[in-house]
Design a protein around this motif. Sequence first.
Motif, mmCIF file in Angstrom:
data_model
loop_
_atom_site.group_PDB
_atom_site.id
_atom_site.type_symbol
_atom_site.label_atom_id
_atom_site.label_comp_id
_atom_site.label_asym_id
_atom_site.label_seq_id
_atom_site.Cartn_x
_atom_site.Cartn_y
_atom_site.Cartn_z
ATOM 1 N N GLY A 227 34.118 37.463 54.377
ATOM 2 C CA GLY A 227 33.028 36.860 53.721
ATOM 3 C C GLY A 227 31.681 37.320 52.946
ATOM 4 N N LEU A 228 32.742 37.700 52.324
ATOM 5 C CA LEU A 228 32.042 39.485 51.138
ATOM 6 C C LEU A 228 32.522 38.201 49.646
ATOM 7 C CD1 LEU A 228 31.788 42.480 52.226
ATOM 8 C CD2 LEU A 228 29.818 40.830 52.342
ATOM 9 N N VAL A 229 32.089 37.601 48.841
ATOM 10 C CA VAL A 229 32.419 37.183 47.230
ATOM 11 C C VAL A 229 32.325 38.387 46.017
ATOM 12 C CG1 VAL A 229 31.601 35.607 45.452
ATOM 13 C CG2 VAL A 229 30.257 35.253 48.165
ATOM 14 N N PRO A 230 34.127 37.955 46.233
ATOM 15 C CA PRO A 230 33.724 39.725 44.720
ATOM 16 C C PRO A 230 33.312 39.636 43.487
ATOM 17 C CG PRO A 230 35.760 38.665 45.580
ATOM 18 C CD PRO A 230 34.576 37.973 46.126
ATOM 19 N N VAL A 231 32.256 40.177 42.836
ATOM 20 C CA VAL A 231 31.513 40.508 41.584
ATOM 21 C C VAL A 231 32.429 41.760 40.906
ATOM 22 C CG1 VAL A 231 29.531 41.276 41.012
ATOM 23 C CG2 VAL A 231 30.014 40.272 43.053
ATOM 24 N N GLU A 232 32.851 42.452 40.627
ATOM 25 C CA GLU A 232 33.976 43.067 40.459
ATOM 26 C C GLU A 232 34.804 43.843 40.536
ATOM 27 O OE1 GLU A 232 29.276 43.796 38.209
ATOM 28 O OE2 GLU A 232 30.666 45.726 38.390
ATOM 29 N N ARG A 233 35.758 44.456 39.894
ATOM 30 C CA ARG A 233 37.201 45.191 40.181
ATOM 31 C C ARG A 233 36.968 46.537 39.326
ATOM 32 N NH1 ARG A 233 42.681 43.837 42.299
ATOM 33 N NH2 ARG A 233 43.515 45.931 42.120
ATOM 34 N N ASN A 234 36.280 48.052 39.231
ATOM 35 C CA ASN A 234 35.993 48.567 38.089
ATOM 36 C C ASN A 234 37.048 49.904 38.420
ATOM 37 O OD1 ASN A 234 33.590 47.515 36.816
ATOM 38 N ND2 ASN A 234 32.736 47.670 38.620
ATOM 39 N N VAL A 235 36.959 50.577 37.296
ATOM 40 C CA VAL A 235 37.817 51.570 37.157
ATOM 41 C C VAL A 235 37.065 52.429 37.651
ATOM 42 C CG1 VAL A 235 39.742 52.779 35.455
ATOM 43 C CG2 VAL A 235 39.873 51.075 36.286
ATOM 44 N N ALA A 236 36.556 53.592 38.291
ATOM 45 C CA ALA A 236 36.522 54.733 38.479
ATOM 46 C C ALA A 236 36.827 55.819 38.176
ATOM 47 C CB ALA A 236 35.545 55.052 39.825
ATOM 48 N N LEU A 237 36.422 56.447 37.328
ATOM 49 C CA LEU A 237 38.113 57.431 36.756
ATOM 50 C C LEU A 237 37.906 58.847 37.655
ATOM 51 C CD1 LEU A 237 37.419 57.976 32.830
ATOM 52 C CD2 LEU A 237 39.472 56.639 34.022
ATOM 53 N N LEU A 238 39.192 59.297 37.405
ATOM 54 C CA LEU A 238 39.524 60.693 38.441
ATOM 55 C C LEU A 238 40.075 61.982 37.239
ATOM 56 C CD1 LEU A 238 41.352 59.399 41.546
ATOM 57 C CD2 LEU A 238 38.857 60.121 41.047
ATOM 58 N N ALA A 239 39.652 61.958 36.106
ATOM 59 C CA ALA A 239 40.070 62.482 35.427
ATOM 60 C C ALA A 239 38.868 62.644 34.343
ATOM 61 C CB ALA A 239 41.023 61.716 34.566
ATOM 62 N N GLY A 240 38.817 63.908 33.494
ATOM 63 C CA GLY A 240 37.958 63.658 32.832
ATOM 64 C C GLY A 240 38.112 63.279 31.151
ATOM 65 N N ILE A 241 36.886 63.002 30.360
ATOM 66 C CA ILE A 241 37.104 62.557 28.763
ATOM 67 C C ILE A 241 36.901 63.513 28.131
ATOM 68 C CG2 ILE A 241 36.575 61.040 27.369
ATOM 69 C CD1 ILE A 241 35.779 59.000 29.304
ATOM 70 N N ARG A 242 37.614 63.641 27.090
ATOM 71 C CA ARG A 242 38.091 64.971 26.118
ATOM 72 C C ARG A 242 38.711 65.087 24.917
ATOM 73 N NH1 ARG A 242 39.921 70.326 28.466
ATOM 74 N NH2 ARG A 242 38.335 69.833 29.832
#
Length: 331
Positions: A227-242
């Motif tokens: 009964g929950l409404v989808p809002v977003e589907r995001n990417v949570a990084l498990l890698a750093g950015i350099r």
Amino acid sequence: MNSNRGSESVWNTAPTSAPAQRADRYVSGSAAHPAKMLPAIARHAITSYTEPGGLVLDPMCGIGTTLVEAVHLGRHAIGTEYEARWARLADQNLRRAADQGATGFGEVYQTDARKLTAHVPAAFHGLVDLVVTSPPYGPSVHGQVRSTRESGEQGVTKRHFRYSRDPDNLAHVGLEDLLDAFTDILIQCRHTLRPGGHAVITTRPWRERGELVDLPSAVLTAAENAGLVPVERNVALLAGIRDGRLVARPSFFQMKNVRDARRRGSPLALIAHEDALVVRRPGAEPGPTPPRPLPCRAPRRTRREDLRPSARRTKVATRTCTNEARHAGGR
């Protein structure tokens, strides 16, 4: 609440390694949990979807990562956890947060998340601004490894890949049973959320016998069935950015699976993120929720009284609510 959260799709949640993120915030023994949520993922979700004084819930809280990060951010937090071992560690981690000056209220209940509304006081129902949680993936992608070279042998040994040996823990059931149970848990969470309140569910796919198991899509379907409404589907990084490039920090098991597949001629790629699925409880979404008194049912060392955001440090109570608890430890 961040005004630009709807346009954000990639969360930079691993600028440093997991041990560096936890540093001195978590007590000894916390690293043994097989599937800990990255603190930066919890922090990003909490700051994006709540205001200071808001209420956060993790129904499978494990060592209490969501709760600890919430109280350090001036939010209040409730967690439930099936395994007594992890519930005790979550309690200790909240106490450490209190000693370090966290201003939020935190409480842990040892109970079955599928019976959440029966054991979390009714006074909290309909007040939760945000649920942050993650389903267990099972031992194939959990755990840590240690080299055996020191003992004169070759190879590695695997450790910390079980929540426990309890067969009723959801980490040990098949995918279909896991999704059915997780749907039940999300139904319970829906009843605790305020109208318009959000849930952030982090999950990732894994490979089993070479096949990709799309757990994120299955979990999103479970949330809709709850009964929950989808809002977003995001990417949570498990890698750093350099320097504009990703610095992958894959697990030993991921690296082994990918290398084995490539040796067989299958060009698999590393998974360097978790899906951060955002859903909400239907209903009018009000503006920012102002700090408010939160009722509490006499935690240890406190009286039967409302605990307000201005109360001194974090109040913690671990409750053993039932001997029939049947849910997996979270993160």
